[in-house]
Each structure stands twice: as C-alpha cells, then as structure tokens.
Design a protein around this motif. Structure first.
Motif: not given
Length: 369
Positions: A135-141, A159-162, A164-169, A179-183
């Motif tokens: 999921r992180l690789a897909h968001a980065l892609e 991407v936003r939902e992915t 957001h969910g990973l920020c609480e992993h 969190q860095a990617m979302r920021d």
C-alpha cells in the motif's frame, strides 16, 4: 512480484481494446470486401500498424512514469496486439491464408487466456493491497502525479485514504513515512477534481450499472438466449431436411434460406456437435435463470457452470465455423454472466442487511420491554 496499483485496470483496458480492435476490424473488412492498402507491388498489412502502436506503447512505459501514460500505453497495447493477431492466419500457414478457419478460434483463445489472467490479477491485487508495504509503494507510485494534479478524483481519494490508514500503523517506520508523504502532498496543494473524461466515464458506468440491475437486462438475456436456442434448433432442422429430402427439394430449401438470411453470417446451416451442445447448454442456462429468479441459489450455480462451459468449449468451436455468429454468442454469454453475478451480489447484500435488521431488533427488544 509487486503489481502496479492500477494493474487490473490496465489489463482490463488492454483486453477491451484488443477485443474491440479485432471485432471492429474484421467487421469493417467483411463489409468493405476486404480491401488492400498498397499498389501492384506493395501490400501494407495492418499488422505493421499494430507494430507501430506496440512500439509507441513501449516507449511510453520505458520513458515515462505517469499514471496517465500507463493508461494510454494499455490502450495502445490492446490496439497493436489486436491488429497484429488479427493476421494470425498468415503466420501459421504456408499460403499466408488470412481466411484460415482456425484463426478466429485462436484469437478467441488468446482473449480467453487474457480474461483468466485478469481474474487471477484481480484476486492477487485484492490480497496484496492489504499489506502495508504494498500500500505504501502504491501511494509512493502515484504521489508525483497527485502533486502535479494529474490524477482523477477517484485516485486522489484512494491515495489519501491509504496514507491516512498507514499513519496509524503499528510499525513506527511505516507510520512516519506515510505521515511524511501525506504532509508533502498537502503542502503542495493537492486538489480533488473531476475532469470531463472522468465525469463521462462515471456517467456511462452509472447507466450501464443501472441497466445491469434492471429487469430490462434480465429480459434481454432471456430473449438473446432464446434466439440462440431457436437458431440452433432451426439449424439442426434445416440440415436434417437437406440430408433426408431429394436433391432438387434440398436445393430449393437452401436457396430459400439463403434468400431470407441474405447470405449473412446467421444462416441456419451446419448442425455440428458444438451446435447440439450449445443448444443443451442454452436450455440449462435458461432453466438456471428461472430457478434463480424464483429465489433458488442452486439455479445460479447451474447457470454459471453452463455459461463457463459454453465460453470455454462451444464458443471456441463456433469461432471455427462462423466468427461473427460466435461473437454474438460470446456477447450473450458475457451479458448473462455479468447479470447473474450482479443479481447474486444484490441478493447476498439484501440478506446481510436483513440479518443486521434482525440483530438490531433482537438487541432492542429487551430494552423496550
């Protein structure tokens, strides 16, 4: 092996473009009398244009990383592959025979193989997307395209939902990176918009979905299956009469049928084993649909088994005898398959909602008492 986040979508585009190219091209050539491009010496085969499309698609995939270009490349791959494989009869015969009978069946087998790959990829895609690293690789892609505002709103939301969910992993490294990617995305003013193409596709999807859920689709499937069954029975009857009756009368029947059908691809001739099995499977599908409408779950299973068997056996043989008739048969089978799946999904959803309502009633009844 890690798949792209839109791997199933790209493969769907390839299959659709491939099928439309082959059917459209063969239909156009049949209508226009199979014209040739070139002069007395040259003959420019359309497989060359297929090679050009495949080359452009390869350049797009090698030189660019945009999500949008992968869609364009997928469409070009389907177009180029369709133009190339349409001339498979010339590749496998010494006489370069475009009209080699098994050619259409070979093209359909390739289409069926691609559909099976798509089915596997969809299940693989659902399984791998649950893993945090994937999921992180897909968001980065897709993050660069999202920042440059080149994604449609559906992808931006994904991407936003992915993230957001990973920020609480549970994994701190994964959470900090997400969190860095979302920021980073929010700092560059990511927008969620809909372009005209997306709006048109969504509107088309809503219309198709509404039709597939309606009674009109059910009636269309039943009528098309009945027409196929009657055509198969008529083919058997005409073939039997031609063999039993004297030569003069047989010739009269053949001329009359050819006149009525205008020599088209749906002439009721050629009663074969595939035709007999096809009629039997159509009747099984009709019975299965009837039992499904009556609320019996086994009717759906019977109809699905008959449809899959028809797609994997009868339709292949039908392509050998008549490619245009087989195309109509495949469209009927695919429409019936999609409708049954939609119908069963709706019934399953209603059952779940009904069980939830019953649970709510059982939990609230003691309180009310």
């Amino acid at each position: 092996m890690r798949l792209r986040f839109n791997a199933a979508e790209n493969l769907t585009l390839i299959i659709v473009a491939f099928a439309l190219t082959v059917v459209g091209l063969r239909g156009y050539l049949w209508i226009t009398g199979y014209p040739q491009v070139g002069g007395k010496t040259l003959h420019i085969a359309h497989l060359l244009w297929g090679g050009v499309a495949l080359f452009i698609a390869a350049l797009l995939l090698v030189l660019t990383t945009s999500v949008r270009t992968t869609r364009v490349a997928a469409l070009l791959i389907g177009l180029g592959w369709g133009l190339f494989l349409d001339e498979v009869g010339k590749f496998i015969t010494k006489s370069n025979d475009y009209f080699y009978k098994p050619a259409a069946a070979i093209i359909y087998i390739v289409f069926l193989f691609c559909a099976i790959i798509l089915f596997i990829f969809r299940h693989e895609d659902d399984a791998t997307k649950r893993r945090a690293a994937i999921r992180l690789a897909h968001a980065l892609e897709v993050l660069p395209d999202m920042v440059r505002d080149r994604l449609v709103s559906r992808e931006t939301k994904m991407v936003r939902e992915t993230l957001h969910g990973l920020c609480e992993h549970n994994d701190e490294v994964v959470a900090r990176l997400a969190q860095a990617m979302r920021d980073y995305g929010e700092a560059h003013g990511v927008k969620s918009h809909k372009n005209p193409l997306e709006m048109a596709l969504e509107a088309t999807g809503r219309v198709i979905g509404r039709f597939l859920r309606s009674r009109w689709c059910a009636w269309a499937v039943v009528i098309m299956l009945l027409i196929r069954t009657l055509h198969g029975v008529l083919s058997g009857g005409v073939t039997l009469l031609v063999k039993v009756l004297p030569t003069a009368q047989s010739h009269t029947i053949v001329q009359w049928v050819a006149k009525v059908t205008r020599g088209g691809p749906f002439q009721p001739f050629g009663w074969t084993w595939a035709g007999m099995i096809g009629v039997a499977l159509n009747l099984v599908v009709l019975v299965g649909l009837y039992r499904t409408f009556r609320g019996h779950s086994y009717g759906r299973k019977v109809a699905l088994a008959a449809l899959i068997l028809s797609l994997a056996t009868v339709d292949i043989a039908d392509f050998y005898y008549n490619q245009f008739r087989a195309t109509a048969a495949i469209l009927t089978d695919m429409l019936a398959l999609i409708y049954i799946e939609r119908h069963s999904h709706r019934i399953h959803r209603d059952e779940l909602l009904g069980s939830d309502d019953k649970d709510d009633m059982t939990t609230t009844e003691p309180t009310m008492a």
